[in-house]
Enzyme design. Structure first.
Site, short mmCIF file in Angstrom:
data_model
loop_
_atom_site.label_atom_id
_atom_site.label_comp_id
_atom_site.label_asym_id
_atom_site.label_seq_id
_atom_site.Cartn_x
_atom_site.Cartn_y
_atom_site.Cartn_z
CE LYS A 97 -2.34 4.82 7.08
NZ LYS A 97 -3.56 5.38 7.66
CD GLU A 121 -11.87 5.63 4.60
OE1 GLU A 121 -11.48 4.61 5.20
OE2 GLU A 121 -11.16 6.24 3.79
NE ARG A 149 -2.63 0.99 3.45
CZ ARG A 149 -3.32 0.70 4.55
NH1 ARG A 149 -4.55 0.25 4.43
NH2 ARG A 149 -2.81 0.86 5.74
#
Ligand code: PLP
Ligand code: COI
Length: 339
Positions: A183, A219, A80
């Site tokens: 992220k 989210e 990620r």
């Protein structure tokens, strides 16, 4: 080292002894360096400061009853970070470099890995930043990958006790075709205003809706969302949410339990129909939600009427933690020992 009350640790910064760093220069990654300084020295025109070339990861090391220290799915975090790097044009750290660095950071700070049985763990924070100077909007030519660690307890002070969440309605976390699925720091900067307001109004976090239509659940600020009904685990599909490694693991555990798993759009009104809802992530683990209030309309959805987490969330929480702390067979190959 000062005495640490392991079972009272909050989710916050606690100084440990060392961090590890690696620099990307002239098109290649250098040697891993160990530092005992909490300070980094960077160029004032570094792209991380001006143009947001910054990404981070969040993962944990867990100490089992057998004293052995475990990583949970480290390779997923490493991949990620590579996706985040690609997303904002940064140098991609190789997987083996990532593994060597997290291993070194944990081993050098081994005394800070909480003992088994306190619900605490060692949080690992890999940080990738553009350190090269640019004044025009361009990617840097130099990068730093830094890993620090800090012992933590649960992200929400409620721990596994149900929390209240607010739908802000007047803020988006990330654009539908933007950076919500990686992220990077900017996503979190954008969440600060509504989150601080929600906290001041008595909520633990904000639940963001999709930025395009404001109809579907995206989210929570630091965690994915899930709902449970009719033996089915339901979690939003969206281009602007972070693919949570915890959520992916819970989906597998739910399947193992014979549940149906659906990853799809979740309209806000569907909240009426869930038996249990929660937030999940490395920091949040599984945090049951007892109330969601839509700030715009005032509409409130309530769960956990007896004040406790529901049975399915509890079962999944236990399964996940048992694997992470080595109490349950790791049949999916998610654990790597730190050795
Ligand atoms: N969503 C956001 C915005 C997050 O910051 C995090 C934490 O990393 C998560 C979800 C959960 O992801 P993971 O389970 O991989 O920690
Ligand atoms: C995590 O769960 O690891 C996170 O990064 C969430 C938050 C602290 C940003």
């Amino acid at each position: 080292m000062q005495n640490i009350e392991w079972s009272k640790l909050p989710f916050g910064y606690f100084k440990t002894d060392y961090n590890v760093r690696c620099f990307y220069r002239n098109g290649q990654w250098g040697e891993i360096e160990v530092s005992s300084s909490e300070i980094i020295n960077i160029h004032m025109a570094a792209t991380c400061l001006h143009y947001g070339q910054e990404a981070f990861e969040g993962m944990k090391a867990y100490r089992g009853k057998d004293e052995r220290i475990r990583f949970f799915r480290w390779e997923d975090n490493a991949k990620r970070l590579q996706d985040s790097a690609e997303g904002i044009m940064m140098a991609k750290p190789p997987l083996d470099l990532f593994h060597k660095m997290i291993t070194k950071a944990v081993r050098l700070n081994e005394k800070y890995v909480p003992p088994y049985g306190h619900g605490a763990s060692l949080y690992i924070r890999p940080l990738l930043v553009g350190t090269g100077a640019q004044v025009g909007v361009n990617p840097a030519k130099e990068y730093m990958l830094l890993i620090f660690v800090t012992p933590v307890g649960p992200y929400f002070k409620e721990g596994f006790n149900p929390v209240s969440i607010q739908i802000a309605g007047d803020y988006d976390r990330a654009a539908p075709q933007g950076t919500g699925n990686i992220k990077v720091g900017g996503n979190y900067a954008g969440s600060l205003q509504p989150t601080e307001r929600a906290k001041a109004e008595g909520y633990a976090a904000v639940l963001f809706l999709d930025a395009k239509e404001n109809k579907y659940i995206d989210e929570a600020g630091p965690a994915n969302f899930f709902g449970i009904k009719n033996n089915t685990y339901i979690t939003p599909e969206s281009t602007s949410i972070l693919p949570s490694i915890t959520n992916k693991s819970i989906m597998q555990l739910a399947k193992d339990e014979g549940m149906t798993v659906e990853q799809r759009k979740v309209p806000v009104e569907e909240l009426e129909t869930f038996e249990e809802i929660g937030a999940c992530g490395t920091a949040a683990i599984i945090t049951p939600i007892r109330k969601i209030t839509d700030r715009k309309t005032g509409k409130t959805y309530e769960f956990c009427k007896d004040g406790k987490a529901g049975p399915v969330s509890t079962k999944l929480y236990k399964k996940l933690q048992d694997i992470q702390y080595g109490e349950e067979t790791d049949k999916h190959g998610w654990i790597t020992f730190v050795e």
